[in-house]
Design a protein around this motif. Sequence first.
Motif, PDB file in Angstrom:
ATOM      1  N   LEU A  42       5.018  10.720   4.497  1.00 21.07           N
ATOM      2  CA  LEU A  42       4.182   9.525   4.312  1.00 21.07           C
ATOM      3  C   LEU A  42       2.979   9.562   5.240  1.00 21.07           C
ATOM      4  N   ASP A  43       3.189  10.083   6.440  1.00 21.90           N
ATOM      5  CA  ASP A  43       2.091  10.109   7.405  1.00 21.90           C
ATOM      6  C   ASP A  43       0.974  11.050   6.962  1.00 21.90           C
ATOM      7  N   ASP A  66       0.817  -1.215   0.000  1.00 23.17           N
ATOM      8  CA  ASP A  66       0.000   0.000   0.000  1.00 23.17           C
ATOM      9  C   ASP A  66       0.853   1.268   0.000  1.00 23.17           C
ATOM     10  N   GLU A  67       2.060   1.178   0.575  1.00 21.14           N
ATOM     11  CA  GLU A  67       2.890   2.361   0.784  1.00 21.14           C
ATOM     12  C   GLU A  67       3.452   2.940  -0.524  1.00 21.14           C
ATOM     13  N   ARG A 122      -0.881   9.299   4.235  1.00 22.14           N
ATOM     14  CA  ARG A 122      -1.678   8.195   4.784  1.00 22.14           C
ATOM     15  C   ARG A 122      -2.914   8.720   5.495  1.00 22.14           C
ATOM     16  N   MET A 146       1.966   6.082  -1.732  1.00 20.34           N
ATOM     17  CA  MET A 146       2.301   7.210  -0.843  1.00 20.34           C
ATOM     18  C   MET A 146       3.722   7.699  -1.096  1.00 20.34           C
TER      19      MET A 146
END
Lengths: 384, 341, 149, 168
Positions: A186-187, A157-158, A190, A161
Motif C-alpha cells: 500500500l505504501d 482513498d485506500e 500511495r 490502492m
Amino acid sequence: MNRCAVVGIGQTRHAQKRTDVSIAGLCREAALRALEDAELTFRDIDAVVLGKAPDMFEGIMMPELYLADALGAVGKPMIRVHTAGSVGGSTALVAAHLVQAGVRKRVLAVAFEKQSESDAMWALSPKLPFQPPLMAGAGGYFAPIIRAYMKRSGAPDEVGMLVAVKDRLNALKNPYAHLQMPDITLDTVRASPMLWDPIRYLETCPSSDGACAVVLTDEDGGRRAARKPAWLWGAAMRSEPTMFSGRNLVDPRAGRDCAADLYAQAGITNPRQEIDVAELYVPFSWFEPMWLENLGFAEQNQGWRLTADGVTALDGDLPINPSGGVMSSNPIGASGLLRFAEAALQVRGLAGAHQVDGAKVAMGHAYGGGSQYFAMWIVGSEPR
Amino acid sequence: MSARREVAIVSYAQTSFAPHTKLNDAELVMEAVTAALERAQLPRKQIGFCVSGSSDYLTGMPFSFVGALDAVGAWPPIQESHVEMDGAWALYEAWVRLLHGDIDTALVYAFGRSSLGDLQDVLVAQLDPYYLAPLGVDPNSLAALQARALLDTGRASERDFAEVATRCKRTAGGAPLDAPYVVSPLRAHDCPPVNDGAAAIVLAAGDRARALCKRPAWIRGIDHRIEAHSLGARDLTRSSSTTLAAVEAGVHTAPIEIAELHAPYSHQELIVKEALQLGDGVRINPSGGALAANPLMVAGLARIGEAAQQILDDNARRTLGHATSGPCLQQNLVCVMEASS
Amino acid sequence: MAADDETLTAPYLLTYDYRRSCGPVIGRFLAGLRAGRIEGVRTAGGRVIVPPVEYDPDNGEPTGDFVAVSSTGTVVSWAWVVEPRPNHPLARPFAWALIKLDGADTAMLHAVDAGRPSRIKTGARVKARFAAERSGHIRDLACFELEDA
Amino acid sequence: MSDGGADDKIEIVKGFIAPVRLRYTVNAGRASSRFLRGLTEGRILGQRCPVCHKVNVPPRGACPTCGVPTEEDVQLGEVGTVTTFCIININFDAKARELPYAAASIVLDGADTTLFHLIQEVPVAKVRMGMRVRAVWAAERGPSLESIDHFKPAGEPDAPYDSYKDHL
C-alpha cells in the motif's frame, strides 16, 4: 440455441515489448497453445474470429488479411471484430454465436495487441483537425468518473490502492502476467506519482504486447474434449452512446442491462452467491468497486466494502481477477479475451497457482469506449 | 440439428454514392438507417440486434464506428457489434445472431468515406507489413498483376475487360482500347471510382419478416472464405474462396437470375463470375456494381442490398450478392436470396 | 483551412514511424538480404516459400529449415507502372512482377527495372539487384533486372 | 533502418522502422461545422432534439438516444457548473501547461450534456464539484474548442449536488 464449450485456451507471455516476435508470431504463440490445450490442429478449425483494438496501434489496416495464413484460416471463414476496449470479449462472443447458431462446430477466437509497434497514447489521440483538444490523456476521461464515484459512495482513498496491490500480488501467481512486482505494498502505491488526481501511477494498468486465443466447440466437441471443458451458460453484449443527457458514467446502464441479460440466460438470481470468481476489466483500480456495483455483486455505493473487507482477494469469498487482471497485463485488444479465457480456466480447474478452489461458475467481463461497450460471459464447470 | 431459422432481408437503403460527401459518418449513417427503417416501417427501438462495418483508415481517425453509433439511437442500450470490414460481413454476423431464435430483427449498416485520403496510399496499409507494405505497392498495381495473369491464361482479353467496363459504367462512347494504361494492362475504365456513402439493411426472421415485408428476400445460404495473403501463394486467376463459399451457400441448387458481384476491377468480374459458375443467362450487376460506385466498406453490403432489392421489387425470384475484401479478391462472401420461403 | 458554404475541411497528415519487430524467420531472411543472399523456408510438405514466413500459407502449420535459393528467377506475372508513386522502389517507369526464384515454389513480389514495357513479358528471366547500402530490409533488394540486359 | 548486427554469422535482423505518411482532408460534417463556426464567432451552439428536447453540445447532427437528426441550434450561456473534474500532473498537451492543472466536465446553462475543458484562475486545490465557472475566450478564435481558452470561477455560489448529479 446450441450448447457451446471452451476446450482450448492459450495466451502469450505478456510484456511491455515483445520484440522477439513478429505480429503473426505473437498471435501464433497464443493460437498454438490454445490448439495444444484442445489437442487439435489448425486443420480441425472451421472458422477464425480475430479481434483487436484500432488498426492504427500497429499501422496495419484490417490485419486479418495479412494474418489469414498465420492463423490457419486459408479456405475458411474469417471475421475481424472491433468494439473498442471490449473487443476481446466481443471476439469470444462472435465466435460463440457461430457455435450456438449451429453454423460452425469448432471456432478459433484470437485477439491481440502489439502496442510496442507504436505508442498507444499517440494512436488514441492524433492531432486531428476540429476535434476537442487533448487536455488530459486517457486517464483524464476516467479520473473524473472515479472522483464522482468516490464522492457518491464515500469510499476511502485506500480502496483503489488495495485493488492495485491485490491484483499485482495475484499476478505473481500467473506466469504469463506482464507486471511482476513482488515488493508492492500500500505504501508504494500511495507513494507513486499522482498522475490524474485521484489516480496514482500504480493504480493504472500497464501497456503490453500480448495475445490470447480460445477454441470453442459445440456440445459434442465439449463432451469429447481432451481436457475438462468450460461450458457457456450465458453471453451478452450491450452498447450505449458516448455522450447524452443524463448519462451515468459511474454506473452505466449498458453494463447493468448486459449483466441482467447474462444472469437471465445463466439462471443466476444472486450473482454474489452464485458466481464463484470473476475476471473483470479493471484498467484503473477504482473500477473494481464500480463494476461490483454495476454488475449487481453489491448494492449501489457498497462495492468498495467488498474490496476493503478482502472479499475480492484470491482467498476471499468472491475473488476478482485472480490472474492479476488488466492492472497486471494490458494488451488492449486481447485484454477482454483474457478475462473470458481466465474465467474459463477457473471452472476447468486449470488456472494453476491462481486457481480458486472449487470454482464452478465464473464470469468474464470487458468494456470499452467511454464506458459504453460491454461484453460478458458466464461459464460453468458443467453444462447448463 | 434442427432446421435453420428462416431469415430475410426486408429492406435496403443507401445514400447516394457520390465522389465526395459533405456529411460526416454519423450524418451519412443517419440517412441510410432512417430510410431503411422507414421502408420496413420498423421503429428504431424495436431493433433486436445492430451491427456495422467500417474502417478507421478511410478517415484516418481511430474509433470511427463509435461516433456513427449516434445515428442509431442506442438508448435504452442495444445489442450491438462492429466488424472492421465491409458491411457484408456485418450482415453475416447479424444472420448468425438471428439464427439463435431469441430476437427477430436486426439492423446492419456500413459507411465509408473513401474520398478523404488517397486510396492508392491508404490501401498499402492492408498489406503484409514486412515484405509488401514497405515496397509501397498500390492497389491498382496489385490488380494489374492479377489482370495480366488472367490475360496470360488466354481466358480473357483486354476487350473483355472493356466490355465489362462499358456495361457497368454506362459511359458514353464505351471503354476505348486505345485509352492509356493506368497500370498496364488496366486502363482508367477498368478501375473503380472513389466514392463516399453509407448503406443499411434490415433483417428479420420468420413470421416477423412476413409481417414487415410483402415480399422478403429470404437468405437461402450465406458463406464466406479467405485465401492466403501472399499473391505468390495463390492462383490469382481463380477465386477459390468464392467457389468454396458459393458451394456452401447453395448457389448451384437452382438457377440464379440476377447477380450483384463486388468486383472493383473489370477483370475481377470475369474471375468471380467464373468462380461462381454463373451461366450466360444471369444478369450481372444491373446496378453497375463497384465499377460504377465503390464506397469502401459499403460496396459489398450494397451488392447484397441491390440483389435483395430485385426480389423486394418483384424483378426476380432468386438472386445472388457477392462481396470481396483485401487485395486481388483475397476474401469473398456469397449470399443467395429467394422470393419464397 | 478552407470553408465552403456548408462544411469545414482541413488537411490532416496521419504520420508515425512504426517499429516493426521481425521474429526469427523474417529477421533471418532480412539478415540474408543484408549479406546479399536470398533464402526461403521449407514447409512440411516440401515446398519452398520465398520470402519465408513462420507458417505454411496453406494450412498454418509451422515451417522448417531455411533453404538458399537463387537470386535469379522467372516472371510469373507483371504490371507496367507508367507513373511511379513517391513510395515506389523506382522513380522511372518500371514493372511490378511476381517472380519465382530458381529453387522456390512460390513467387515473390518486387519491382523490375526493365526500361520499357515491351522488354518484359511473362516468362522473362530476371535477377536480383541488391542495394549498395543494405540495412536488413526488403528494400535491400533494390529491384530485379532482366537477365539478358 | 535496422538494429541487427554483423552479417555472415546470421545474426538476425530484430526490427526496422516503418514510416507511415497518409494525407487526408478532414471534413467536419454539417453539425460540427456550425458549432465550430459559432466558436469562431464567440458563440457556443448546441442542438435541441426534436423528440426528447434535450440540448446536446457539442452537437453532432443526431440525438444519440433518439436516433433522429437534430437541426435546431440553441445558443448556450457562457456560465456552467463543474460536475466532476480531475487534476493532471503530467503534460499531455502540445502546449506545455503549468502543472498541476485541472480539467472538468462542465454542464453549461441551457445544455443537457457536458463539455470537458480546463479550469484556470483558481488554485487546483479549490476546484470542486458544483463550482460555477465562466468561459474565457482565447485572444484568437478559430474553428476549434480551443477558441475557449479555459473556464474560470464565475463568482457565484456553488450549485447543489442534486442540480448536476445526472450529468456525472
